[in-house]
Motif scaffolding. Structure first.
Motif, PDB file in Angstrom:
ATOM      1  N   ILE A  69       0.845  -1.203   0.000  1.00 61.22           N
ATOM      2  CA  ILE A  69       0.000   0.000   0.000  1.00 61.22           C
ATOM      3  C   ILE A  69       0.880   1.252   0.000  1.00 61.22           C
ATOM      4  O   ILE A  69       0.643   2.195  -0.759  1.00 61.22           O
ATOM      5  CB  ILE A  69      -0.953  -0.003   1.215  1.00 61.22           C
ATOM      6  CG1 ILE A  69      -2.061  -1.049   1.014  1.00 61.22           C
ATOM      7  CG2 ILE A  69      -1.578   1.375   1.429  1.00 61.22           C
ATOM      8  CD1 ILE A  69      -2.969  -1.240   2.211  1.00 61.22           C
ATOM      9  N   LYS A  70       1.900   1.249   0.847  1.00 66.65           N
ATOM     10  CA  LYS A  70       2.783   2.420   0.921  1.00 66.65           C
ATOM     11  C   LYS A  70       3.510   2.641  -0.400  1.00 66.65           C
ATOM     12  O   LYS A  70       3.690   3.778  -0.846  1.00 66.65           O
ATOM     13  CB  LYS A  70       3.783   2.241   2.064  1.00 66.65           C
ATOM     14  CG  LYS A  70       3.133   2.317   3.444  1.00 66.65           C
ATOM     15  CD  LYS A  70       4.128   1.987   4.545  1.00 66.65           C
ATOM     16  CE  LYS A  70       3.434   1.988   5.917  1.00 66.65           C
ATOM     17  NZ  LYS A  70       4.359   1.588   7.006  1.00 66.65           N
ATOM     18  N   ALA A  71       3.924   1.558  -1.047  1.00 68.15           N
ATOM     19  CA  ALA A  71       4.669   1.672  -2.305  1.00 68.15           C
ATOM     20  C   ALA A  71       3.786   2.122  -3.467  1.00 68.15           C
ATOM     21  O   ALA A  71       4.275   2.715  -4.430  1.00 68.15           O
ATOM     22  CB  ALA A  71       5.323   0.336  -2.637  1.00 68.15           C
ATOM     23  N   SER A  72       2.479   1.833  -3.369  1.00 59.32           N
ATOM     24  CA  SER A  72       1.587   2.098  -4.511  1.00 59.32           C
ATOM     25  C   SER A  72       0.810   3.399  -4.379  1.00 59.32           C
ATOM     26  O   SER A  72      -0.016   3.718  -5.235  1.00 59.32           O
ATOM     27  CB  SER A  72       0.588   0.940  -4.669  1.00 59.32           C
ATOM     28  OG  SER A  72      -0.250   0.851  -3.522  1.00 59.32           O
ATOM     29  N   THR A  73       1.048   4.163  -3.312  1.00 61.67           N
ATOM     30  CA  THR A  73       0.293   5.397  -3.095  1.00 61.67           C
ATOM     31  C   THR A  73       1.224   6.602  -3.097  1.00 61.67           C
ATOM     32  O   THR A  73       2.379   6.520  -2.676  1.00 61.67           O
ATOM     33  CB  THR A  73      -0.481   5.356  -1.766  1.00 61.67           C
ATOM     34  OG1 THR A  73       0.407   4.973  -0.700  1.00 61.67           O
ATOM     35  CG2 THR A  73      -1.614   4.356  -1.840  1.00 61.67           C
ATOM     36  N   THR A  74       0.687   7.719  -3.562  1.00 66.30           N
ATOM     37  CA  THR A  74       1.425   8.978  -3.591  1.00 66.30           C
ATOM     38  C   THR A  74       0.793   9.938  -2.604  1.00 66.30           C
ATOM     39  O   THR A  74      -0.362  10.291  -2.744  1.00 66.30           O
ATOM     40  CB  THR A  74       1.373   9.604  -5.001  1.00 66.30           C
ATOM     41  OG1 THR A  74       1.895   8.675  -5.941  1.00 66.30           O
ATOM     42  CG2 THR A  74       2.180  10.886  -5.054  1.00 66.30           C
ATOM     43  N   GLY A  75       1.553  10.333  -1.599  1.00 64.94           N
ATOM     44  CA  GLY A  75       1.026  11.294  -0.644  1.00 64.94           C
ATOM     45  C   GLY A  75       0.329  10.625   0.521  1.00 64.94           C
ATOM     46  O   GLY A  75      -0.247   9.544   0.397  1.00 64.94           O
ATOM     47  N   MET A  76       0.365  11.299   1.676  1.00 67.14           N
ATOM     48  CA  MET A  76      -0.190  10.722   2.896  1.00 67.14           C
ATOM     49  C   MET A  76      -1.706  10.604   2.846  1.00 67.14           C
ATOM     50  O   MET A  76      -2.268   9.653   3.385  1.00 67.14           O
ATOM     51  CB  MET A  76       0.224  11.583   4.102  1.00 67.14           C
ATOM     52  CG  MET A  76      -0.074  10.934   5.442  1.00 67.14           C
ATOM     53  SD  MET A  76       0.648   9.275   5.612  1.00 67.14           S
ATOM     54  CE  MET A  76       2.390   9.691   5.683  1.00 67.14           C
ATOM     55  N   THR A  77      -2.389  11.541   2.190  1.00 62.01           N
ATOM     56  CA  THR A  77      -3.863  11.476   2.126  1.00 62.01           C
ATOM     57  C   THR A  77      -4.319  10.187   1.458  1.00 62.01           C
ATOM     58  O   THR A  77      -5.162   9.454   1.988  1.00 62.01           O
ATOM     59  CB  THR A  77      -4.415  12.691   1.361  1.00 62.01           C
ATOM     60  OG1 THR A  77      -4.060  13.888   2.062  1.00 62.01           O
ATOM     61  CG2 THR A  77      -5.932  12.607   1.244  1.00 62.01           C
ATOM     62  N   PRO A 104      -3.297  14.222  -8.403  1.00 60.55           N
ATOM     63  CA  PRO A 104      -2.797  12.882  -8.067  1.00 60.55           C
ATOM     64  C   PRO A 104      -2.530  12.699  -6.582  1.00 60.55           C
ATOM     65  O   PRO A 104      -2.527  11.571  -6.090  1.00 60.55           O
ATOM     66  CB  PRO A 104      -1.493  12.778  -8.881  1.00 60.55           C
ATOM     67  CG  PRO A 104      -1.090  14.194  -9.152  1.00 60.55           C
ATOM     68  CD  PRO A 104      -2.366  14.962  -9.272  1.00 60.55           C
ATOM     69  N   ASN A 105      -2.317  13.796  -5.859  1.00 57.33           N
ATOM     70  CA  ASN A 105      -2.088  13.690  -4.416  1.00 57.33           C
ATOM     71  C   ASN A 105      -3.376  13.453  -3.642  1.00 57.33           C
ATOM     72  O   ASN A 105      -3.335  13.200  -2.436  1.00 57.33           O
ATOM     73  CB  ASN A 105      -1.400  14.953  -3.894  1.00 57.33           C
ATOM     74  CG  ASN A 105       0.015  15.082  -4.414  1.00 57.33           C
ATOM     75  OD1 ASN A 105       0.781  14.116  -4.376  1.00 57.33           O
ATOM     76  ND2 ASN A 105       0.361  16.251  -4.930  1.00 57.33           N
ATOM     77  N   LEU A 106      -4.503  13.552  -4.347  1.00 59.44           N
ATOM     78  CA  LEU A 106      -5.793  13.286  -3.710  1.00 59.44           C
ATOM     79  C   LEU A 106      -6.478  12.072  -4.312  1.00 59.44           C
ATOM     80  O   LEU A 106      -7.533  11.661  -3.833  1.00 59.44           O
ATOM     81  CB  LEU A 106      -6.701  14.516  -3.839  1.00 59.44           C
ATOM     82  CG  LEU A 106      -6.160  15.800  -3.199  1.00 59.44           C
ATOM     83  CD1 LEU A 106      -7.100  16.963  -3.466  1.00 59.44           C
ATOM     84  CD2 LEU A 106      -5.941  15.620  -1.709  1.00 59.44           C
ATOM     85  N   GLY A 107      -5.887  11.523  -5.359  1.00 60.78           N
ATOM     86  CA  GLY A 107      -6.439  10.313  -5.960  1.00 60.78           C
ATOM     87  C   GLY A 107      -6.835  10.503  -7.399  1.00 60.78           C
ATOM     88  O   GLY A 107      -7.862  11.120  -7.695  1.00 60.78           O
TER      89      GLY A 107
END
Length: 832
Positions: free
Chosen positions: A192-200, A450-453
């Motif tokens: 999950i951490k590797a596949s997501t951009t940004g903490m949100t 992209p930082n929000l999805g």
């Protein structure tokens, strides 16, 4: 009441009402654990699933609960039953298992404590009316920690651990101590951490993971309980079995082999279908099918899905789910697919099922979408991800190992864009889910922040290899901008529509408001020498609308008959009707294109014309502000087209036109994509201004409130989402409407039967529920000002005082208008 028995096991989970058979608590825990293990395996967390199943009802080992279940089921006589009835809902059997998980894991490591949150919140919430507890509420409190802190005299944890079946207690402890438990979680958490951009986005993904595990537990618990209580339900289920996709592929291919391929439009549809079949073997998990209206998206997407499912041997696909915005489209598409694949392979799940479709089988399997091919609504899909309670959440895990087909994706509510995108990214990345987005007017879901999805849509995701050529081949209509500086009055629109009808035989007028449609209908009906006129709107109940659409199909099929149809927007997306000409009140370009899909649909004419008119007398109130905003953007696009048509490929139906529209319209509303929530609004009211995206990710307002409260323990939680607050605030359709039953055809009988059922206190509750289900087909939803006007005229009457169920006086419902605000003395009659 069950007679007193002496062969009672020491610990009871459930007692079957029909014959008094007892399910032992150990049996329920083991069987639910096995189901939860199976469901959680879809995301690589089988040990987590098993642990949830074993711990969820640990509290039922308490003497207090055992006395309660013996009392409430009548095992111990009438006196004990009365006492138990009084205690219903007061005995906590869910917290002890959550406390045991938290105690064993929270102090071990960072990863173990994070997992402890995910698991324990699901166990403590599995019977909650609002769903999972908030980790931190907007007031800065932690309902989650408060629940964990309950005393022994309320949760009976130590008592339950002492009394638990030794083999079960030992297995729970073994799982809690096993390195494999933390290892399988670490693998997924790292992914999950590797596949997501940004903490949100990352924290939102952990919210989805938490709800997914919650769903696994809910469905395992409910299935095991239901199958014990109703043995015949178990025979319907396909749990753990993969459908015979090859057999279903053979049925579909036989259908295609027998199709008439001589007409030009059918040849193009076959080409689209062939490309869908070829794309089934492609790598990737996210695809788009941007096909013009009338291009055969339904069967093309089914062909893609069936062939892909048949090829999925390493990671088997368990179901195909069609997600469709309107029940009218579901009705026609499900009927078509059912005719090809067979009744037993297709399930419909939506609120407007007709009585003949609302069968025992359909009700049982709809609880968790347990069928090879499922048709459901956008509302049901989004509810399974975000709404409150446990009923919808139970279905979420069924989205894994599935192919999701979203038809008319342009209708996705803007406020849900980020939540939707993040959910699809989670499912396609971690749950063996394939997604296919279908639309003639594809929204730019890949070009949001992209930082929000954002969805990772690229040209390689498109199934159609030569999209531009396809759109040119399927061009069956021309959009003509007839807006004027001096907008069109209803009388002028009516005269223009009559001219169109004389030229094109059949003409459709699509209005933005019900009031405008009604007034145009009246003007056209009053015009001397006018052809037949049909009216269609949401002032009609679903059963009435279905009847009108069927009559429209018959009338359109009668070559010699000329007529006009005046409708609200409900007609324009996916309804298989073919008019010679369409007049569309100014709206968003997406709506205009969709309305145009009802024109020359089968390419029987050289070209069909879609006229855009600006209506002078159409008032868009606050409830229709979205249409007003879209109108402004469309006017900008139309102006730019007039000045430089080459930049739009000289065609208002081009992809370039739609992209320009979405660039202006979609992104001017970027803040709405967060699903903003205003302080003091909602039920219950939100404590402070925030958004759904925030509540299910960083939840900053809650953290700031906890900081003010100096709640160190609360702030130490690694996940700080407010699940319950978000779920209670979530509404796919945020319209303050109220429903009432109307006296249309069988609705008259239903009103009478409901009145009798509620008047008789001894009337079985099941019969009341059955009648209310039937009443959905005869219900109209209206805004408060309409309800108020009808109430003041005594047109709305309660079925029974205090029931909260209202019906409409028959004088205020008419066969060609639906609900009216005045009692008409004479009936209007529909075209035969």
């Amino acid at each position: 009441m069950l007679s007193m028995r002496y062969d009672i096991p020491e610990y009871i989970a459930h007692i079957r009402e029909t014959d008094g058979e007892i399910q032992r608590l150990e049996q329920h825990l083991v069987e639910a654990a096995e189901l939860a293990r199976l469901f959680a395996s879809a995301i690589g967390l089988p040990i987590c699933g098993k642990l949830l199943g074993l711990c969820h009802d640990l509290g039922k080992y308490s003497a207090k609960y055992q006395a309660y279940i013996r009392g409430v089921t009548g095992l111990m006589g009438k006196k004990a039953q009365i006492a138990a009835d009084a205690a219903k809902g007061t005995i906590d059997h869910a917290t002890s298992g959550a406390q045991h998980i938290w105690s064993a894991l929270s102090a071990r490591s960072k990863a173990a404590k994070l997992l402890a949150q995910l698991l324990s919140v699901g166990v403590m919430s599995h019977h909650s009316r609002t769903g999972m507890k908030d980790f931190i509420s907007l007031e800065g409190k932690s309902p989650f920690l408060d629940r964990l802190a309950r005393n022994e005299d309320k949760t009976y944890r130590q008592e339950c651990l002492r009394k638990a079946e030794p083999a079960i207690a030992a297995e729970i402890d073994r799982l809690l101590d096993s390195p494999e438990l933390i290892d399988e979680f670490r693998v997924l958490a790292t992914r999950i951490k590797a596949s997501t951009t940004g903490m949100t986005v990352r924290l939102f993904s952990f919210s989805l993971l938490t709800r997914f595990l919650f769903s696994c537990l809910l469905d395992a618990d409910r299935i095991n309980t239901a199958d014990f209580e109703k043995i015949r339900d178990a025979r319907l289920r396909t749990t753990g079995r993969i459908p015979d996709w090859l057999a279903l592929v053979a049925k579909l291919e036989t259908y295609f082999a027998n199709l008439d391929g001589t007409s030009r439009i059918n040849q193009i549809r076959r080409q689209i279908s062939n490309e869908c079949r070829a794309a089934a073997g492609r790598t990737g998990s996210l695809f788009t099918l941007p096909v013009p209206t009338g291009g055969g998206k339904t069967l093309g997407s089914l062909r893609f899905a069936l062939h892909r499912a048949a090829q999925s041997t390493d990671n088997p696909i368990e179901r195909i789910i069609y997600v469709i915005p309107y029940t009218s489209i579901i009705d026609q598409n499900a009927k078509h697919v059912r005719g090809i694949l067979g009744e037993e392979n297709v399930l419909e799940h939506h609120s407007n099922l007709t009585p003949e479709k609302d069968t025992w089988r359909n009700r049982v399997l709809s609880e968790n979408w347990d069928a090879p091919v499922v048709f459901t609504t956008s509302v049901q899909f989004l509810d399974c991800l975000f709404s409150q309670g446990t009923r919808s959440a139970r279905r979420m895990h069924q989205l894994a190992n599935s192919i999701l087909i979203f038809d008319e994706i342009q209708t996705l509510p803007v406020k849900t864009v980020h939540s939707f995108n993040n959910s699809l990214n989670f499912l396609t990345t971690h749950a063996n889910t394939t997604v296919l987005l279908c639309s003639a007017t594809m929204p730019l879901l890949n070009r949001v922040d992209p930082n929000l999805g954002a969805l990772p849509l690229t040209p390689e995701c498109e199934i159609i290899t030569d999209k531009r050529s396809l759109f040119e081949k399927l061009k069956r209509t021309e959009i003509i901008d007839k807006r004027r500086d001096n907008p069109w009055s209803h009388e002028e629109i009516a005269n223009f529509a009559l001219e169109c009808a004389s030229l094109h035989r059949t003409t459709l007028i699509v209005c933005n408001t019900k009031d405008s449609a009604r007034k145009l209908f009246d003007k056209l009906r009053a015009s001397p020498g006018a052809p037949a006129v049909i009216h269609l709107s949401t002032n009609m109940c679903p059963a009435h609308r279905i009847k009108i659409i069927d009559q429209l199909k018959d009338a359109l099929g009668a070559a010699a008959k000329s007529f006009l149809c005046v409708s609200t927007q409900l007609i324009e997306a996916g309804v298989d009707l073919d008019f010679g000409c369409v007049i569309r009140s100014l709206a968003g370009m997406d709506s205009i294109v969709q309305a145009g899909g009802r024109c020359n649909r089968h390419n029987d004419r050289a070209i069909g014309y879609v006229y855009i008119l600006n209506f002078a007398e159409e008032t868009l109130g606050k409830a229709l502000s979205e249409i007003a905003n879209a109108q402004q953007v469309t006017e900008r696009v139309l102006g730019e087209f007039r000045d430089n048509p080459a930049s739009f490929d000289n065609d208002l139906l081009s992809e370039a036109t739609m992209n320009r529209f979405y660039e202006y319209h979609f992104f001017r509303r970027a803040n709405e994509m967060l699903y903003p929530l205003e302080a003091g609004k909602g039920n219950p009211p939100i404590a402070t201004k925030t958004s759904m995206l925030s509540l299910l990710s960083e939840n900053r307002p809650a953290r700031e409130a906890a900081d003010r409260e100096k709640s160190t323990e609360t702030l130490d939680l690694q996940l700080q989402q407010a699940f319950s607050t978000a779920a209670q605030a979530f509404r796919v359709i945020d319209a303050p409407t109220r429903g009432f039953i109307v006296p249309f055809e069988d609705g008259i009988r239903i009103i009478a039967d409901l009145s009798a059922a509620f008047a008789n206190e001894a009337h079985p509750l099941k019969e009341q529920v059955r009648l209310l289900k039937q009443a959905q087909q005869y219900t109209v939803n209206a805004f408060p000002h309409i309800i108020d006007k009808l109430s003041k005229q005594n047109a709305l009457r309660e079925i029974q005082a205090g029931s909260g169920i209202f019906h409409l006086d028959e004088r205020y419902y008419h066969s060609d208008l639906g609900v009216t605000l005045e009692a008409l003395s004479e009936q209007h009659y529909l075209v035969a």
